[in-house]
Design an enzyme around this catalytic site. Structure first.
Site, PDB file in Angstrom:
ATOM      1  N   PRO A  17       0.880  -1.248  -0.023  1.00  0.00           N
ATOM      2  CA  PRO A  17       0.018  -0.011   0.073  1.00  0.00           C
ATOM      3  C   PRO A  17       0.901   1.382  -0.017  1.00  0.00           C
ATOM      4  CG  PRO A  17      -0.069  -1.250   2.307  1.00  0.00           C
ATOM      5  CD  PRO A  17       0.572  -2.023   1.030  1.00  0.00           C
ATOM      6  N   ASN A  18       0.274   2.397  -1.000  1.00  0.00           N
ATOM      7  CA  ASN A  18       0.849   3.554  -0.817  1.00  0.00           C
ATOM      8  C   ASN A  18       2.156   3.630  -1.720  1.00  0.00           C
ATOM      9  OD1 ASN A  18      -1.102   4.926   0.892  1.00  0.00           O
ATOM     10  ND2 ASN A  18       0.018   3.737   2.633  1.00  0.00           N
ATOM     11  N   ARG A  25       5.489  12.309  -3.382  1.00  0.00           N
ATOM     12  CA  ARG A  25       5.864  12.869  -1.879  1.00  0.00           C
ATOM     13  C   ARG A  25       6.831  12.259  -1.140  1.00  0.00           C
ATOM     14  NH1 ARG A  25      -0.591  13.697  -0.707  1.00  0.00           N
ATOM     15  NH2 ARG A  25      -1.158  13.740  -2.928  1.00  0.00           N
ATOM     16  N   TYR A  30      11.676   8.382   0.889  1.00  0.00           N
ATOM     17  CA  TYR A  30      11.470   7.397  -0.103  1.00  0.00           C
ATOM     18  C   TYR A  30      12.378   7.844  -1.644  1.00  0.00           C
ATOM     19  CZ  TYR A  30       8.107   5.830   3.255  1.00  0.00           C
ATOM     20  OH  TYR A  30       7.464   5.292   4.515  1.00  0.00           O
ATOM     21  N   ASN A  79       8.244  -5.877  -1.304  1.00  0.00           N
ATOM     22  CA  ASN A  79       8.027  -4.544  -0.407  1.00  0.00           C
ATOM     23  C   ASN A  79       6.689  -4.293   0.020  1.00  0.00           C
ATOM     24  OD1 ASN A  79       7.950  -2.270   0.999  1.00  0.00           O
ATOM     25  ND2 ASN A  79       9.004  -0.988  -0.501  1.00  0.00           N
ATOM     26  N   ALA A  82       3.391  -0.880   4.753  1.00  0.00           N
ATOM     27  CA  ALA A  82       2.973  -1.095   6.080  1.00  0.00           C
ATOM     28  C   ALA A  82       2.273  -2.356   6.522  1.00  0.00           C
ATOM     29  CB  ALA A  82       2.123   0.122   6.481  1.00  0.00           C
ATOM     30  N   HIS A  85       4.029  -4.580   8.888  1.00  0.00           N
ATOM     31  CA  HIS A  85       4.132  -4.606  10.560  1.00  0.00           C
ATOM     32  C   HIS A  85       2.804  -5.076  11.150  1.00  0.00           C
ATOM     33  CE1 HIS A  85       7.312  -2.063   9.376  1.00  0.00           C
ATOM     34  NE2 HIS A  85       6.614  -1.334   8.618  1.00  0.00           N
ATOM     35  N   ASP A  92       1.090 -15.496   6.395  1.00  0.00           N
ATOM     36  CA  ASP A  92       0.365 -16.906   6.437  1.00  0.00           C
ATOM     37  C   ASP A  92       0.205 -17.326   4.705  1.00  0.00           C
ATOM     38  OD1 ASP A  92      -0.134 -17.342   8.897  1.00  0.00           O
ATOM     39  OD2 ASP A  92      -2.288 -16.955   8.644  1.00  0.00           O
ATOM     40  N   GLU A 103      12.391  -9.976   1.201  1.00  0.00           N
ATOM     41  CA  GLU A 103      11.414  -8.684   1.987  1.00  0.00           C
ATOM     42  C   GLU A 103      12.417  -7.397   1.581  1.00  0.00           C
ATOM     43  OE1 GLU A 103      10.029  -9.088   5.862  1.00  0.00           O
ATOM     44  OE2 GLU A 103      10.151  -6.688   6.169  1.00  0.00           O
ATOM     45  N   HIS A 105      12.769  -2.967   1.547  1.00  0.00           N
ATOM     46  CA  HIS A 105      12.326  -1.872   1.990  1.00  0.00           C
ATOM     47  C   HIS A 105      13.159  -0.623   1.655  1.00  0.00           C
ATOM     48  CE1 HIS A 105       9.377  -3.385   4.669  1.00  0.00           C
ATOM     49  NE2 HIS A 105      10.232  -4.317   5.061  1.00  0.00           N
ATOM     50  N   LEU A 106      12.567   0.392   1.170  1.00  0.00           N
ATOM     51  CA  LEU A 106      13.295   1.525   0.752  1.00  0.00           C
ATOM     52  C   LEU A 106      14.101   2.243   2.008  1.00  0.00           C
ATOM     53  CD1 LEU A 106      10.414   2.947  -1.239  1.00  0.00           C
ATOM     54  CD2 LEU A 106      12.595   2.326  -2.532  1.00  0.00           C
ATOM     55  N   SER A 107      13.529   2.372   3.022  1.00  0.00           N
ATOM     56  CA  SER A 107      13.923   3.160   4.192  1.00  0.00           C
ATOM     57  C   SER A 107      14.578   2.047   4.990  1.00  0.00           C
ATOM     58  CB  SER A 107      12.733   4.086   4.876  1.00  0.00           C
ATOM     59  OG  SER A 107      11.831   3.303   5.292  1.00  0.00           O
ATOM     60  N   ARG A 112      13.607   4.404  12.339  1.00  0.00           N
ATOM     61  CA  ARG A 112      12.279   5.135  12.299  1.00  0.00           C
ATOM     62  C   ARG A 112      11.271   4.659  13.452  1.00  0.00           C
ATOM     63  NH1 ARG A 112       9.483   4.659   6.397  1.00  0.00           N
ATOM     64  NH2 ARG A 112       8.589   6.524   7.208  1.00  0.00           N
ATOM     65  N   ARG A 116       7.491   0.332  13.291  1.00  0.00           N
ATOM     66  CA  ARG A 116       8.017  -0.122  12.001  1.00  0.00           C
ATOM     67  C   ARG A 116       9.513  -0.919  12.222  1.00  0.00           C
ATOM     68  NH1 ARG A 116       5.935   3.282   8.127  1.00  0.00           N
ATOM     69  NH2 ARG A 116       5.475   5.191   9.072  1.00  0.00           N
TER      70      ARG A 116
HETATM   71  O1  CA2 Z   1      10.491   1.746   3.634  1.00  0.00           O
HETATM   72  C1  CA2 Z   1       9.811   0.843   2.952  1.00  0.00           C
HETATM   73  O2  CA2 Z   1       9.807   0.776   1.916  1.00  0.00           O
HETATM   74  C2  CA2 Z   1       8.322   0.806   3.675  1.00  0.00           C
HETATM   75  O3  CA2 Z   1       8.003  -0.411   3.192  1.00  0.00           O
HETATM   76  C3  CA2 Z   1       7.489   1.933   3.088  1.00  0.00           C
HETATM   77  C4  CA2 Z   1       6.118   1.859   3.803  1.00  0.00           C
HETATM   78  C5  CA2 Z   1       6.280   1.974   5.395  1.00  0.00           C
HETATM   79  O4  CA2 Z   1       4.945   1.824   5.962  1.00  0.00           O
HETATM   80  C6  CA2 Z   1       7.171   0.724   5.883  1.00  0.00           C
HETATM   81  O5  CA2 Z   1       7.325   0.799   7.334  1.00  0.00           O
HETATM   82  C7  CA2 Z   1       8.556   0.732   5.152  1.00  0.00           C
HETATM   83  C8  CA2 Z   1       5.391   3.091   3.159  1.00  0.00           C
HETATM   84  C9  CA2 Z   1       5.243   3.272   1.728  1.00  0.00           C
HETATM   85  C10 CA2 Z   1       4.606   4.469   1.602  1.00  0.00           C
HETATM   86  O6  CA2 Z   1       5.068   5.079   0.307  1.00  0.00           O
HETATM   87  C11 CA2 Z   1       4.831   6.426   0.093  1.00  0.00           C
HETATM   88  C12 CA2 Z   1       5.529   6.656  -0.967  1.00  0.00           C
HETATM   89  C13 CA2 Z   1       5.608   8.120  -1.304  1.00  0.00           C
HETATM   90  C14 CA2 Z   1       4.575   9.186  -0.425  1.00  0.00           C
HETATM   91  C15 CA2 Z   1       4.271   8.659   0.533  1.00  0.00           C
HETATM   92  C16 CA2 Z   1       4.271   7.358   0.902  1.00  0.00           C
END
Ligand code: CA2
Length: 154
Positions: A17-18, A25, A30, A79, A82, A85, A92, A103, A105-107, A112, A116
């Site tokens: 998601p997102n 943004r 990210y 990836n 959220a 978590h 499953d 798995e 993650h960008l960040s 954080r 997370r």
């Molecule tokens: O660091 C990552 O790749 C995450 O999977 C990104 C998730 C976050 O909930 C994880 O804890 C770590 C959030 C993705 C949201 O992506 C956005 C990208 C641009 C603007 C807003 C959100």
């Protein structure tokens, strides 16, 4: 029946998601690349192996894609956003399909917020790559291919 593990490998790439908002943004967290930018680099880096991808903001859609991947994929790069978590259902599904899953993650989630710091998925994945921006996907891809090469040789 799982596919026999022989190259070229078919790889499933999932974004949770997102992640469709990438590049629009929060560039300080990210990066500035869009998901399409990242995918184009991954497709090039994966050759001769192939990628089929899904981004979804819906847990069930990600789970359905994982179930279907069992019939065509050798491994999974994900990836989970959220859902990392929070989603026992995704955990499953990864466990059930028995495909090697990496798995990413960008960040650096450990630098954080505390919520997370826990991944519900990590125990059912081969490993995690995080904190390297879009290159987490690239390093994760290499790790997945290496895992499949090991399994195909052995
Ligand atoms: O660091 C990552 O790749 C995450 O999977 C990104 C998730 C976050 O909930 C994880 O804890 C770590 C959030 C993705 C949201 O992506 C956005 C990208 C641009 C603007 C807003 C959100």
């Amino acid at each position: 029946m799982p596919l026999p593990i022989r190259p070229p490998f078919a790889l499933a790439l999932l974004h949770g998601p997102n992640l469709n908002l990438l590049g629009t943004r929060e560039p300080t967290v990210y990066g500035r690349d869009t998901l399409a930018d990242i995918e184009a680099r991954l497709v090039a880096a994966a050759a001769p192996h192939t990628l089929r991808s899904l981004q979804s903001n819906h847990e069930g859609a990600l789970i359905d894609f994982l179930h279907e991947a069992r019939s065509w994929a050798h491994g999974v790069l994900i990836n989970p956003g959220a859902y990392t978590h929070s989603s026992y259902a995704l955990r499953d599904a990864i466990s059930a399909i028995e495909l090697p899953t990496v798995e990413v993650h960008l960040s650096n989630v450990h630098a954080r917020e505390p919520f997370r710091h826990t991944s519900l998925l990590a125990p059912v994945c081969v490993g995690q790559v995080l904190g390297f921006g879009w290159r987490s996907y690239l390093f994760g891809l290499h790790a997945l291919i290496a895992t499949l090469e090991d399994r195909s040789a052995g």
